[in-house]
Design a protein around this motif. Sequence first.
Motif, PDB file in Angstrom:
ATOM      1  N   ASP A  32       0.833  -1.207   0.000  1.00 27.58           N
ATOM      2  CA  ASP A  32       0.000   0.000   0.000  1.00 27.58           C
ATOM      3  C   ASP A  32       0.865   1.253   0.000  1.00 27.58           C
ATOM      4  OD1 ASP A  32      -2.676  -0.433  -0.354  1.00 27.58           O
ATOM      5  OD2 ASP A  32      -3.158  -0.610   1.766  1.00 27.58           O
ATOM      6  N   ALA A  33       1.895   1.276   0.846  1.00 23.95           N
ATOM      7  CA  ALA A  33       2.794   2.430   0.896  1.00 23.95           C
ATOM      8  C   ALA A  33       3.514   2.608  -0.432  1.00 23.95           C
ATOM      9  CB  ALA A  33       3.803   2.266   2.035  1.00 23.95           C
ATOM     10  N   TYR A  34       3.967   1.504  -1.013  1.00 17.36           N
ATOM     11  CA  TYR A  34       4.705   1.556  -2.275  1.00 17.36           C
ATOM     12  C   TYR A  34       3.843   2.138  -3.391  1.00 17.36           C
ATOM     13  CZ  TYR A  34       7.187  -0.066  -6.443  1.00 17.36           C
ATOM     14  OH  TYR A  34       7.808  -0.132  -7.668  1.00 17.36           O
ATOM     15  N   THR A  35       2.638   1.588  -3.570  1.00 12.74           N
ATOM     16  CA  THR A  35       1.805   2.053  -4.672  1.00 12.74           C
ATOM     17  C   THR A  35       1.308   3.474  -4.461  1.00 12.74           C
ATOM     18  OG1 THR A  35      -0.114   0.961  -3.661  1.00 12.74           O
ATOM     19  CG2 THR A  35       1.042  -0.234  -5.402  1.00 12.74           C
ATOM     20  N   ILE A 102       4.809 -13.897  -5.988  1.00 11.05           N
ATOM     21  CA  ILE A 102       6.262 -13.686  -5.984  1.00 11.05           C
ATOM     22  C   ILE A 102       6.769 -13.438  -7.403  1.00 11.05           C
ATOM     23  CG2 ILE A 102       8.487 -14.835  -5.605  1.00 11.05           C
ATOM     24  CD1 ILE A 102       7.115 -16.274  -3.216  1.00 11.05           C
ATOM     25  N   LEU A 103       6.349 -14.272  -8.342  1.00 13.12           N
ATOM     26  CA  LEU A 103       6.815 -14.134  -9.720  1.00 13.12           C
ATOM     27  C   LEU A 103       6.363 -12.813 -10.338  1.00 13.12           C
ATOM     28  CD1 LEU A 103       6.206 -17.784 -11.008  1.00 13.12           C
ATOM     29  CD2 LEU A 103       8.383 -16.721 -10.367  1.00 13.12           C
ATOM     30  N   LEU A 104       5.135 -12.402 -10.052  1.00 16.16           N
ATOM     31  CA  LEU A 104       4.649 -11.133 -10.593  1.00 16.16           C
ATOM     32  C   LEU A 104       5.400  -9.947 -10.000  1.00 16.16           C
ATOM     33  CD1 LEU A 104       0.784 -11.684 -10.797  1.00 16.16           C
ATOM     34  CD2 LEU A 104       2.379 -11.405 -12.691  1.00 16.16           C
ATOM     35  N   LEU A 105       5.656  -9.983  -8.703  1.00 17.49           N
ATOM     36  CA  LEU A 105       6.397  -8.880  -8.089  1.00 17.49           C
ATOM     37  C   LEU A 105       7.824  -8.801  -8.624  1.00 17.49           C
ATOM     38  CD1 LEU A 105       5.242  -8.974  -4.341  1.00 17.49           C
ATOM     39  CD2 LEU A 105       4.691  -7.257  -6.081  1.00 17.49           C
ATOM     40  N   ILE A 106       8.454  -9.950  -8.830  1.00 21.04           N
ATOM     41  CA  ILE A 106       9.803  -9.955  -9.407  1.00 21.04           C
ATOM     42  C   ILE A 106       9.774  -9.379 -10.820  1.00 21.04           C
ATOM     43  CG2 ILE A 106      11.666 -11.437 -10.252  1.00 21.04           C
ATOM     44  CD1 ILE A 106      11.099 -13.296  -7.880  1.00 21.04           C
ATOM     45  N   ALA A 107       8.772  -9.767 -11.603  1.00 23.18           N
ATOM     46  CA  ALA A 107       8.655  -9.255 -12.970  1.00 23.18           C
ATOM     47  C   ALA A 107       8.432  -7.747 -12.971  1.00 23.18           C
ATOM     48  CB  ALA A 107       7.503  -9.962 -13.696  1.00 23.18           C
ATOM     49  N   ILE A 108       7.566  -7.266 -12.079  1.00 28.89           N
ATOM     50  CA  ILE A 108       7.308  -5.830 -11.995  1.00 28.89           C
ATOM     51  C   ILE A 108       8.563  -5.085 -11.567  1.00 28.89           C
ATOM     52  CG2 ILE A 108       6.010  -4.051 -10.759  1.00 28.89           C
ATOM     53  CD1 ILE A 108       3.704  -6.143 -10.591  1.00 28.89           C
ATOM     54  N   GLU A 109       9.313  -5.663 -10.627  1.00 31.81           N
ATOM     55  CA  GLU A 109      10.552  -5.050 -10.164  1.00 31.81           C
ATOM     56  C   GLU A 109      11.571  -4.934 -11.296  1.00 31.81           C
ATOM     57  OE1 GLU A 109      12.146  -2.997  -8.036  1.00 31.81           O
ATOM     58  OE2 GLU A 109      11.920  -4.317  -6.304  1.00 31.81           O
ATOM     59  N   LEU A 118       0.653   2.707 -15.266  1.00 31.21           N
ATOM     60  CA  LEU A 118      -0.587   1.952 -15.272  1.00 31.21           C
ATOM     61  C   LEU A 118      -0.326   0.456 -15.145  1.00 31.21           C
ATOM     62  CD1 LEU A 118      -3.672   1.902 -15.594  1.00 31.21           C
ATOM     63  CD2 LEU A 118      -3.326   1.823 -18.075  1.00 31.21           C
ATOM     64  N   ALA A 119       0.683  -0.051 -15.875  1.00 31.44           N
ATOM     65  CA  ALA A 119       0.978  -1.482 -15.831  1.00 31.44           C
ATOM     66  C   ALA A 119       1.450  -1.900 -14.448  1.00 31.44           C
ATOM     67  CB  ALA A 119       2.037  -1.825 -16.880  1.00 31.44           C
ATOM     68  N   GLY A 120       2.296  -1.071 -13.816  1.00 34.68           N
ATOM     69  CA  GLY A 120       2.757  -1.390 -12.470  1.00 34.68           C
ATOM     70  C   GLY A 120       1.622  -1.418 -11.473  1.00 34.68           C
ATOM     71  N   LEU A 204      10.614  -3.472  -4.123  1.00 37.53           N
ATOM     72  CA  LEU A 204       9.712  -4.624  -4.079  1.00 37.53           C
ATOM     73  C   LEU A 204      10.396  -5.900  -3.606  1.00 37.53           C
ATOM     74  CD1 LEU A 204       7.543  -4.122  -7.289  1.00 37.53           C
ATOM     75  CD2 LEU A 204       6.880  -3.766  -4.915  1.00 37.53           C
ATOM     76  N   GLY A 205      11.699  -5.833  -3.347  1.00 40.95           N
ATOM     77  CA  GLY A 205      12.413  -7.006  -2.860  1.00 40.95           C
ATOM     78  C   GLY A 205      11.946  -7.462  -1.491  1.00 40.95           C
ATOM     79  N   MET A 206      11.577  -6.532  -0.615  1.00 40.77           N
ATOM     80  CA  MET A 206      11.188  -6.910   0.746  1.00 40.77           C
ATOM     81  C   MET A 206       9.894  -7.703   0.797  1.00 40.77           C
ATOM     82  SD  MET A 206      12.371  -3.956   3.381  1.00 40.77           S
ATOM     83  CE  MET A 206      14.121  -3.610   3.623  1.00 40.77           C
ATOM     84  N   PRO A 207       8.817  -7.259   0.127  1.00 39.49           N
ATOM     85  CA  PRO A 207       7.617  -8.105   0.146  1.00 39.49           C
ATOM     86  C   PRO A 207       7.840  -9.446  -0.536  1.00 39.49           C
ATOM     87  CG  PRO A 207       7.323  -6.224  -1.328  1.00 39.49           C
ATOM     88  CD  PRO A 207       8.550  -5.964  -0.526  1.00 39.49           C
ATOM     89  N   VAL A 208       8.747  -9.499  -1.517  1.00 39.83           N
ATOM     90  CA  VAL A 208       9.077 -10.785  -2.143  1.00 39.83           C
ATOM     91  C   VAL A 208       9.697 -11.720  -1.111  1.00 39.83           C
ATOM     92  CG1 VAL A 208      10.652 -11.923  -3.776  1.00 39.83           C
ATOM     93  CG2 VAL A 208       9.289  -9.960  -4.505  1.00 39.83           C
TER      94      VAL A 208
END
Length: 227
Positions: A32-35, A102-109, A118-120, A204-208
């Motif tokens: 939430d903080a990140y976005t 996990i895979l989606l967050l890594i891809a977004i990162e 918008l995509a992020g 985004l590494g921390m939530p991963v």
Amino acid sequence: MSTLDLAAGASLRRDETLEVALLLAFAGGYLDAYTWMIHGVMANAQTANLVLLWVYGSVGNWAAALHFVPPILSFAIGVLVAAWLRHATGDRASVISTLIEILLLIAIEILHNRLPDLAGTLGISFVAAMPTAIFTKVEGVVYSSVMITGNMRQAIEGAFAAVVGGGPPGPLRRSGMFAALCVMFGVGAAVGAFATKSFPNLALGMPVIALLIVLLRCEVDRSEARA
């Protein structure tokens, strides 16, 4: 410890443990903080997105209002996918959904600098929806890892029941459990804000990492149970 307590502990699903719930609450506050800092929307708090949509819409600022539509729609799609996973995979849904997150967050990162905002936003809101639809209980009690309103109510009611007597078994523990979830969500938001400001390209590494621990806890214990 009573026989009843032992039986309850033995039957507790791994994805319903307090440890897993705290990790998910941390990740929920963090995202939430990140976005909010990167995209100006909430990943989890669709109530806030909906309120801001209508606030801006009521004064005719539709450009600002429509900014909050994509995360709401993406969150809704994430819930639908999670519901399908529960239907299709049963007890494996918690492991599979966490792996997808996990895979989606890594891809977004990795693609963050190449993707438009918008995509992020769409990707992270989709990710945020899955735990709220898959991980619905902690120690057999309904909770939320993506907002604190219901958790705060449970904490206050548990504390009240502990003081006046009556209520569900173990009201003081239940109160402490939900209070801890509220605190962990706040800690996640604070850490997320600091990390996003300090190193946005790696934030985004921390939530991963938190989700990797959840994945390992669910999968390893499932393997031990089969053994």
